[in-house]
Design an enzyme around this catalytic site. Sequence first.
Site, PDB file in Angstrom:
ATOM      1  N   ARG A 292      78.552 130.996  71.332  1.00 14.04           N
ATOM      2  CA  ARG A 292      79.404 130.446  70.299  1.00 14.04           C
ATOM      3  C   ARG A 292      81.049 130.884  70.971  1.00 14.04           C
ATOM      4  NH1 ARG A 292      76.820 129.717  65.161  1.00 14.04           N
ATOM      5  NH2 ARG A 292      75.186 131.005  64.748  1.00 14.04           N
TER       6      ARG A 292
ATOM      7  N   PHE B 169      72.123 118.544  73.259  1.00 11.07           N
ATOM      8  CA  PHE B 169      72.018 119.758  72.635  1.00 11.07           C
ATOM      9  C   PHE B 169      73.589 120.321  73.045  1.00 11.07           C
ATOM     10  CE2 PHE B 169      68.966 123.030  71.406  1.00 11.07           C
ATOM     11  CZ  PHE B 169      69.795 123.985  70.946  1.00 11.07           C
TER      12      PHE B 169
ATOM     13  N   ASP C  40      74.644 116.624  61.533  1.00 12.64           N
ATOM     14  CA  ASP C  40      73.644 116.400  62.134  1.00 12.64           C
ATOM     15  C   ASP C  40      72.896 115.467  61.343  1.00 12.64           C
ATOM     16  OD1 ASP C  40      71.235 116.377  63.859  1.00 12.64           O
ATOM     17  OD2 ASP C  40      71.491 118.371  64.576  1.00 12.64           O
TER      18      ASP C  40
ATOM     19  N   GLU D  36      83.315 121.723  58.818  1.00 11.69           N
ATOM     20  CA  GLU D  36      82.290 122.012  59.170  1.00 11.69           C
ATOM     21  C   GLU D  36      82.393 121.773  60.779  1.00 11.69           C
ATOM     22  OE1 GLU D  36      79.431 122.737  59.375  1.00 11.69           O
ATOM     23  OE2 GLU D  36      78.140 122.354  57.638  1.00 11.69           O
ATOM     24  N   ASP D  37      81.444 122.358  61.825  1.00  6.07           N
ATOM     25  CA  ASP D  37      81.693 122.199  63.067  1.00  6.07           C
ATOM     26  C   ASP D  37      80.754 120.997  63.273  1.00  6.07           C
ATOM     27  OD1 ASP D  37      79.308 123.579  62.147  1.00  6.07           O
ATOM     28  OD2 ASP D  37      79.002 124.348  64.177  1.00  6.07           O
TER      29      ASP D  37
HETATM   30  C1  PRP Z   1      74.791 123.942  61.552  1.00  2.00           C
HETATM   31  C2  PRP Z   1      76.048 123.321  61.250  1.00  2.00           C
HETATM   32  C3  PRP Z   1      75.948 122.599  60.077  1.00  2.00           C
HETATM   33  C4  PRP Z   1      74.569 122.141  60.004  1.00  2.00           C
HETATM   34  C5  PRP Z   1      74.596 120.643  60.306  1.00  2.00           C
HETATM   35  O1  PRP Z   1      74.572 125.067  60.945  1.00  2.00           O
HETATM   36  O2  PRP Z   1      76.983 124.402  61.261  1.00  2.00           O
HETATM   37  O3  PRP Z   1      76.411 123.549  59.041  1.00  2.00           O
HETATM   38  O4  PRP Z   1      73.771 122.742  60.923  1.00  2.00           O
HETATM   39  O5  PRP Z   1      73.114 120.197  60.617  1.00  2.00           O
HETATM   40  P1  PRP Z   1      72.576 119.248  59.206  1.00  2.00           P
HETATM   41  O6  PRP Z   1      73.587 117.972  59.149  1.00  2.00           O
HETATM   42  O7  PRP Z   1      71.227 118.579  59.919  1.00  2.00           O
HETATM   43  O8  PRP Z   1      72.347 119.701  58.004  1.00  2.00           O
HETATM   44  P2  PRP Z   1      73.303 125.991  61.317  1.00  2.00           P
HETATM   45  O9  PRP Z   1      72.456 125.890  60.299  1.00  2.00           O
HETATM   46  O10 PRP Z   1      72.822 125.977  62.784  1.00  2.00           O
HETATM   47  O11 PRP Z   1      74.120 127.586  61.153  1.00  2.00           O
HETATM   48  P3  PRP Z   1      75.205 128.264  61.847  1.00  2.00           P
HETATM   49  O12 PRP Z   1      76.459 127.156  61.572  1.00  2.00           O
HETATM   50  O13 PRP Z   1      75.599 129.612  61.247  1.00  2.00           O
HETATM   51  O14 PRP Z   1      74.930 128.141  63.436  1.00  2.00           O
END
Ligand code: PRP
Length: 190
Positions: free
Chosen positions: A175, A162, A113, A109-110
């Site tokens: 990105r 942010f 949150d 994961e990146d």
């Molecule tokens: C982001 C990130 C995780 C998730 C984390 O993805 O890559 O998958 O949010 O948030 P959480 O812990 O509150 O669930 P996002 O839905 O923004 O999609 P993306 O990776 O395509 O930008």
Amino acid sequence: MPSQTALRAMPLEDAIERVLVDEATLQARIAELGAEIADFYRGQDLLLISVLKGSIVFMADLIRAIPIAHEIDFMATSSYGVAARSSGVVRILKDLNKSIEGRNVLIVEDIIDSGHTLNYLVRILQERQPASLRIVTLLDKPERREVDIHVDWVGFAIPNDFVVGYGLDYNETFRNLPYIGVLKPGIYAN
Ligand code: PRP
């Protein structure tokens, strides 16, 4: 908040308040993570699963820092919106290409949150009976956590800013920045 058209006309760096994690620091930490992961799985089967789209840049660098044989696959998820997200329901937009039964799976994961995305993913992937299921995330925002998640490897714990860049987006933009930056509030505030 600038329009998407105005955003396209400005250099991306002009929208960044400050660099939170620079390129050299990112690469040094990814080298450490890669070495630790390789030591942990050496001699075993290993399948890395990248959760699109945010993790692609981290994934691309991480796999080159893991000097043991492994495979990769991809999944894409999307929340059903804020209310549904807190109920832990996540939509699968793209599923894995192959079965994970009996395999050592490492989710890449990146950022973590609230934890809802991973909580859901772990639940559905566990049902597929992998031999093991572990998590590596580049960034962790512990202050924002709403559900408990056990994370095996964390690149950086960061404050609740942010952040964009190195795969992370605002409105699908930023990105491609090679570092993690904090977005100027004027860019996302109404
Ligand atoms: C982001 C990130 C995780 C998730 C984390 O993805 O890559 O998958 O949010 O948030 P959480 O812990 O509150 O669930 P996002 O839905 O923004 O999609 P993306 O990776 O395509 O930008």
